[in-house]
Write an enzyme that holds these catalytic residues in place. Structure first.
Site, PDB file in Angstrom:
ATOM      1  N   ARG A 135       0.782  -1.242   0.000  1.00 14.02           N
ATOM      2  CA  ARG A 135       0.000   0.000   0.000  1.00 14.02           C
ATOM      3  C   ARG A 135       0.815   1.294   0.000  1.00 14.02           C
ATOM      4  O   ARG A 135       0.228   2.384   0.088  1.00 14.02           O
ATOM      5  CB  ARG A 135      -1.008   0.020   1.165  1.00 14.02           C
ATOM      6  CG  ARG A 135      -1.920  -1.190   1.168  1.00 14.02           C
ATOM      7  CD  ARG A 135      -3.172  -0.925   1.941  1.00 14.02           C
ATOM      8  NE  ARG A 135      -2.930  -0.657   3.349  1.00 14.02           N
ATOM      9  CZ  ARG A 135      -3.899  -0.409   4.220  1.00 14.02           C
ATOM     10  NH1 ARG A 135      -5.148  -0.374   3.793  1.00 14.02           N
ATOM     11  NH2 ARG A 135      -3.626  -0.196   5.469  1.00 14.02           N
ATOM     12  N   ASP A 136       2.130   1.205  -0.056  1.00 10.00           N
ATOM     13  CA  ASP A 136       2.911   2.448  -0.127  1.00 10.00           C
ATOM     14  C   ASP A 136       4.159   2.221  -0.977  1.00 10.00           C
ATOM     15  O   ASP A 136       5.254   2.664  -0.628  1.00 10.00           O
ATOM     16  CB  ASP A 136       3.278   2.905   1.298  1.00 10.00           C
ATOM     17  CG  ASP A 136       3.716   4.366   1.352  1.00 10.00           C
ATOM     18  OD1 ASP A 136       3.463   5.093   0.373  1.00 10.00           O
ATOM     19  OD2 ASP A 136       4.305   4.770   2.372  1.00 10.00           O
ATOM     20  N   LEU A 137       3.957   1.525  -2.102  1.00 13.78           N
ATOM     21  CA  LEU A 137       5.113   1.230  -2.966  1.00 13.78           C
ATOM     22  C   LEU A 137       5.492   2.476  -3.753  1.00 13.78           C
ATOM     23  O   LEU A 137       4.645   3.106  -4.387  1.00 13.78           O
ATOM     24  CB  LEU A 137       4.771   0.076  -3.926  1.00 13.78           C
ATOM     25  CG  LEU A 137       4.585  -1.282  -3.264  1.00 13.78           C
ATOM     26  CD1 LEU A 137       3.971  -2.281  -4.241  1.00 13.78           C
ATOM     27  CD2 LEU A 137       5.920  -1.810  -2.717  1.00 13.78           C
TER      28      LEU A 137
END
Ligand code: ATP
Length: 251
Positions: A135-137
């Protein structure tokens, strides 16, 4: 000041950077009889006054638990952690650089970039195989280590697809803290899945400036399709496509 923890002594050396909920510092790890174990990075939770402090402490604990659960060459390994008290922390391998700095240096060859993408995809494929969504690539969360390996870091927003229990606060934090450029359209409606990571990976590949290679733009277009159903079904599929592009172009 040196800190004794069980069989270890931690000697903080210098601050490396700040995150939204604390800081990362370089530390020397010794065993209790003075033997040096090596130089590592320690992430320390340091958020004082907020009504959501407990929520964020739980988020930090989840970050530690999930990252420690993921053992893969392309995921930053965690070694020891301390979750009690006001300032929980964990110790991980120390990176030399991150993908933003590497791209900015202008030194990466086409082959270096393709190898980096492959490593990132392999790390995320492992996560998905174990029911985690990152969710935070983004390139800032891909660290490069001394041996040239790239590894996924920052599990602060990782979600276990199996566990329904996640406070609304954390889901909101995910949509506020994510970097807009890497956020799939459905994220703005609070909807996450493997497909939202696949979208972010497509944007990350776009950042690598490889459009001159036939096939790369198709890979990017498919993975960043507005509709999740039009994207690749899995990161394994992206990897397979990337391999075909590499082979097809004799790279
Ligand atoms: N293992 C590591 N080795 C070296 N530097 C690291 C390591 N982990 C993080 N850093 C650096 O420390 C800084 C802060 O990292 P952190 O992951 O906390 O950032 P962040 O993405 O802002 O965090 P958060 O999303 O939790 O707010 C970044 O500059 C990052 O590159």
């Amino acid at each position: 000041m040196d800190e004794a923890h069980g069989n270890y002594v931690i000697k903080p050396l210098n601050r490396i950077g700040r995150g939204g909920f604390g800081y990362v510092e370089k530390v020397e790890l010794q065993n209790s009889n003075g033997g040096i174990c090596g130089i590592y990075a320690r992430k320390v939770f340091a958020l004082q006054d907020t009504s959501y402090r407990d929520e964020f402490i739980r988020r930090f604990e989840r970050e530690v638990t999930y990252q420690a659960d993921c053992l893969h060459t392309n995921i930053v390994p965690i070694y020891i952690h301390h979750l009690e008290g006001d300032t929980p922390w964990f110790v991980m391998d120390l990176a030399e650089s991150d993908l933003v700095a590497e791209l900015g240096s202008g030194k990466l060859t086409i082959r270096d970039k393709l190898t980096a993408i492959k490593m990132v995809l392999q790390g995320v494929a492992y996560l998905h195989d174990h029911d985690y969504w990152h969710r935070d690539l983004k390139p800032q969360n891909v660290l490069r280590f001394a041996d040239g390996t790239y590894k996924i870091s920052d599990f602060g927003l990782v979600k276990n697809a199996d566990k329904k229990a996640e406070s609304e606060v954390i889901t909101k934090v995910a949509s506020i803290m994510g970097t807009e450029r890497y956020m799939a359209p459905e994220v703005f409606a609070g909807i996450y899945s493997e497909k939202t990571d696949i979208f972010a990976l497509g944007v990350l590949i776009e950042d690598m400036d490889l459009s001159a290679i036939p096939g790369i733009d198709d890979l990017i277009t498919k993975s960043t399709a507005r509709k999740p159903t039009k994207r690749h079904t899995s990161v394994h599929e992206m990897l397979h496509e990337l391999e075909k592009i590499i082979k097809g172009n004799g790279l």
